[in-house]
Design an enzyme around this catalytic site. Structure first.
Site, PDB file in Angstrom:
ATOM      1  N   CYS A 115      43.593  12.923  16.543  1.00 12.31           N
ATOM      2  CA  CYS A 115      44.444  14.186  16.521  1.00 12.31           C
ATOM      3  C   CYS A 115      45.659  13.700  17.141  1.00 12.31           C
ATOM      4  O   CYS A 115      46.837  15.383  17.563  1.00 12.31           O
ATOM      5  CB  CYS A 115      43.706  15.206  17.622  1.00 12.31           C
ATOM      6  SG  CYS A 115      42.279  15.907  16.641  1.00 12.31           S
ATOM      7  N   HIS A 251      48.828  20.249  21.349  1.00 16.90           N
ATOM      8  CA  HIS A 251      47.813  19.832  20.318  1.00 16.90           C
ATOM      9  C   HIS A 251      47.164  21.277  20.128  1.00 16.90           C
ATOM     10  O   HIS A 251      46.600  21.751  21.347  1.00 16.90           O
ATOM     11  CB  HIS A 251      47.367  18.960  20.670  1.00 16.90           C
ATOM     12  CG  HIS A 251      45.327  18.682  19.703  1.00 16.90           C
ATOM     13  ND1 HIS A 251      46.373  19.052  18.025  1.00 16.90           N
ATOM     14  CD2 HIS A 251      44.500  18.555  20.242  1.00 16.90           C
ATOM     15  CE1 HIS A 251      44.677  18.847  17.622  1.00 16.90           C
ATOM     16  NE2 HIS A 251      44.123  18.647  18.415  1.00 16.90           N
ATOM     17  N   ASN A 281      42.077  23.679  14.142  1.00 17.39           N
ATOM     18  CA  ASN A 281      42.653  22.602  14.628  1.00 17.39           C
ATOM     19  C   ASN A 281      42.708  21.441  13.681  1.00 17.39           C
ATOM     20  O   ASN A 281      41.688  21.247  12.759  1.00 17.39           O
ATOM     21  CB  ASN A 281      41.760  21.943  15.300  1.00 17.39           C
ATOM     22  CG  ASN A 281      41.623  19.934  15.929  1.00 17.39           C
ATOM     23  OD1 ASN A 281      42.627  19.927  15.385  1.00 17.39           O
ATOM     24  ND2 ASN A 281      41.188  19.524  16.855  1.00 17.39           N
TER      25      ASN A 281
HETATM   26  O1  UT7 Z   1      41.242  17.571  18.888  1.00 18.03           O
HETATM   27  C1  UT7 Z   1      40.402  16.433  19.377  1.00 18.03           C
HETATM   28  C2  UT7 Z   1      40.075  16.918  20.992  1.00 18.03           C
HETATM   29  N1  UT7 Z   1      38.245  18.229  20.704  1.00 18.03           N
HETATM   30  C3  UT7 Z   1      38.190  18.942  21.563  1.00 18.03           C
HETATM   31  O2  UT7 Z   1      39.688  19.828  22.590  1.00 18.03           O
HETATM   32  C4  UT7 Z   1      37.575  20.268  20.882  1.00 18.03           C
HETATM   33  C5  UT7 Z   1      37.065  20.161  22.687  1.00 18.03           C
HETATM   34  N2  UT7 Z   1      35.878  20.574  23.018  1.00 18.03           N
HETATM   35  C6  UT7 Z   1      35.896  21.673  23.088  1.00 18.03           C
HETATM   36  O3  UT7 Z   1      36.908  23.077  22.359  1.00 18.03           O
HETATM   37  C7  UT7 Z   1      34.656  23.038  23.357  1.00 18.03           C
HETATM   38  O4  UT7 Z   1      33.878  22.069  23.905  1.00 18.03           O
HETATM   39  C8  UT7 Z   1      34.066  23.563  21.895  1.00 18.03           C
HETATM   40  C9  UT7 Z   1      35.005  24.859  21.578  1.00 18.03           C
HETATM   41  C10 UT7 Z   1      33.481  22.498  20.804  1.00 18.03           C
HETATM   42  C11 UT7 Z   1      32.822  23.862  22.551  1.00 18.03           C
HETATM   43  O5  UT7 Z   1      33.004  24.744  23.382  1.00 18.03           O
HETATM   44  P1  UT7 Z   1      31.455  25.593  24.914  1.00 18.03           P
HETATM   45  O6  UT7 Z   1      32.228  26.210  26.030  1.00 18.03           O
HETATM   46  O7  UT7 Z   1      32.057  23.177  25.251  1.00 18.03           O
HETATM   47  O8  UT7 Z   1      30.397  25.563  24.628  1.00 18.03           O
HETATM   48  P2  UT7 Z   1      29.389  24.407  24.092  1.00 18.03           P
HETATM   49  O9  UT7 Z   1      29.416  22.980  23.585  1.00 18.03           O
HETATM   50  O10 UT7 Z   1      29.082  24.294  26.244  1.00 18.03           O
HETATM   51  O11 UT7 Z   1      27.930  25.383  23.616  1.00 18.03           O
HETATM   52  C12 UT7 Z   1      27.793  25.584  24.154  1.00 18.03           C
HETATM   53  C13 UT7 Z   1      26.557  27.320  23.690  1.00 18.03           C
HETATM   54  C14 UT7 Z   1      25.765  26.555  23.413  1.00 18.03           C
HETATM   55  O12 UT7 Z   1      24.296  26.832  23.542  1.00 18.03           O
HETATM   56  P3  UT7 Z   1      23.276  26.949  24.545  1.00 18.03           P
HETATM   57  O13 UT7 Z   1      23.070  25.617  24.362  1.00 18.03           O
HETATM   58  O14 UT7 Z   1      24.005  27.226  25.462  1.00 18.03           O
HETATM   59  O15 UT7 Z   1      22.210  28.009  24.482  1.00 18.03           O
HETATM   60  C15 UT7 Z   1      25.719  26.323  21.870  1.00 18.03           C
HETATM   61  O16 UT7 Z   1      24.445  25.600  20.982  1.00 18.03           O
HETATM   62  O17 UT7 Z   1      27.102  28.368  22.488  1.00 18.03           O
HETATM   63  C16 UT7 Z   1      26.339  27.022  21.479  1.00 18.03           C
HETATM   64  N3  UT7 Z   1      27.148  26.578  20.069  1.00 18.03           N
HETATM   65  C17 UT7 Z   1      27.810  28.156  19.230  1.00 18.03           C
HETATM   66  N4  UT7 Z   1      27.136  29.608  19.192  1.00 18.03           N
HETATM   67  C18 UT7 Z   1      28.117  30.282  18.204  1.00 18.03           C
HETATM   68  C19 UT7 Z   1      27.913  26.362  19.678  1.00 18.03           C
HETATM   69  N5  UT7 Z   1      28.783  26.491  18.114  1.00 18.03           N
HETATM   70  C20 UT7 Z   1      28.685  27.502  18.520  1.00 18.03           C
HETATM   71  C21 UT7 Z   1      28.705  28.426  17.418  1.00 18.03           C
HETATM   72  N6  UT7 Z   1      28.465  29.794  17.013  1.00 18.03           N
HETATM   73  N7  UT7 Z   1      30.097  27.906  16.712  1.00 18.03           N
END
Ligand code: UT7
Length: 324
Positions: A115, A251, A281
């Protein structure tokens, strides 16, 4: 001798025609518009058509930047493309774009910094110009990241989109890029990667196992912390303060990460360019797409100071502070 600066004289961008909303994704994977918007700020993303390549988007973005600059392709003496999704393994996407533009003969190469690809490409082109070797450079960030997605994996498939942006850089006695910073730490490679390829081989899986794997929560934490120190380092390198920055052009991975960086810079969100809602992204495409939007919408004006930054797989992180 007066210092040589590299100045952005024009920008351009290209997006695939097809826009896919969060509601569209709700139909194919267990997710919701509410989850995607509240966790990331994304509302839609553009997805390349069958047969449409990174090189196609890079070429269009470059053509638009050249047209706006009033510069002929033959005047360009360096092409650098930030991409992690090249059309083919080689020649580089930069060579493919060079041939289509008719800029044959100049140096042309790709930079793979995930990225941060465009920010690395910009930093490199700036050094070429400052050395006196290059007078006019075309710097492109272009990706078709959705080709590396498993559409059954809700953790990643909702996050990415395709697109490209480009700038024409020119040697000038007027500022210009004041400072660029580039960093990497391969120790984090397994948090965000696509671990198949020519040497390690491909897999007997759909799309030969070519897909992005990301530990989202961990990436998020390191991204916020790293960007916090990166913007401080960039201000120091340019000899500037938070109040000197007119626009933050970050970004576009996650609105919450963008808001954290804006807070660190004490910048209200109306001085931050946000396109993650429209583009998602797009990796190397994200910063130059946001910059082109900012310029064409009339938000960014000549003479203003812009802070550009990115963070991505590797990990890599990079920035530029410039007068537009
Ligand atoms: O460009 C390169 C750099 N990349 C980034 O900067 C990305 C960095 N990370 C992020 O932007 C965030 O961590 C994400 C958007 C990927 C995820 O957000 P989060 O608030 O960190 O969520 P999480 O991974 O902690 O997941 C929370 C919950 C989980 O369920 P449980 O375990 O709490 O029951 C996931 O299974 O959300 C669930 N989940 C979803 N639910 C609905 C994960 N993806 C989805 C989805 N729809 N698409």
């Amino acid at each position: 001798m007066a210092p040589i600066y590299s100045r952005i004289i024009a920008t351009g961008s290209a997006l695939p025609e097809r826009a896919v909303s969060n509601a569209d994704l709700e139909k194919i994977v267990d997710t919701s518009d509410e989850w995607i918007r509240s966790r990331t700020g994304i509302r839609q993303r553009h997805i390349a058509a069958d047969g449409e390549t990174t090189g196609d988007l890079a070429f269009l973005a470059a053509q638009r930047a050249l047209e706006t600059a009033g510069v002929k392709a033959a005047e360009i003496d360096l092409i650098v493309v930030g991409t992690t999704t090249p059309d083919i393994i080689f020649p580089s996407t930069a060579c493919l774009v060079q041939q289509r533009l008719g800029a044959n003969g100049c140096a042309a190469f790709d930079v793979n910094a995930a990225c941060s690809g465009f920010m690395y490409a910009l930093g490199i082109a700036d050094k070429f110009i400052k050395s006196g070797q290059t007078k006019k450079a075309l710097v492109i960030g272009a990706e078709t990241l959705t080709r590396m997605i498993d559409w059954n994996e809700r953790e990643t498939c909702v996050l990415f989109g395709d697109g490209a942006g480009a700038v024409v850089l020119e040697a000038s006695s007027e500022p210009g890029i004041y400072a660029t910073c580039m960093h990497a730490d391969g120790g984090y490679k397994e948090l965000l990667w696509n671990p198949v390829g020519v040497s390690v081989g491909f897999k007997d899986e759909p799309n030969h196992g070519v897909r992005i794997k990301m530990a989202g929560r961990e990436v998020f934490k390191v991204a916020v912390k790293t960007l916090d120190s990166l913007v401080g380092e960039t201000l120091e390198a340019a000899g500037m303060h938070e109040a000197d920055i007119d626009w933050l052009i970050p970004h576009q991975a996650n609105l919450r990460i963008i808001e954290a960086t804006a807070k660190r810079l004490e910048m209200p969100m109306d001085r931050v360019i946000v396109t993650v809602d429209q583009h998602a992204n797009t990796s190397s495409g994200s910063v130059p797409l946001a910059l082109d939007y900012a310029v064409r919408s009339g938000k960014v004006q000549r003479g203003q100071n812009l802070l550009l930054e990115a963070f991505g797989g590797g990990f890599t992180w990079a920035s530029a502070l410039l007068r537009y």
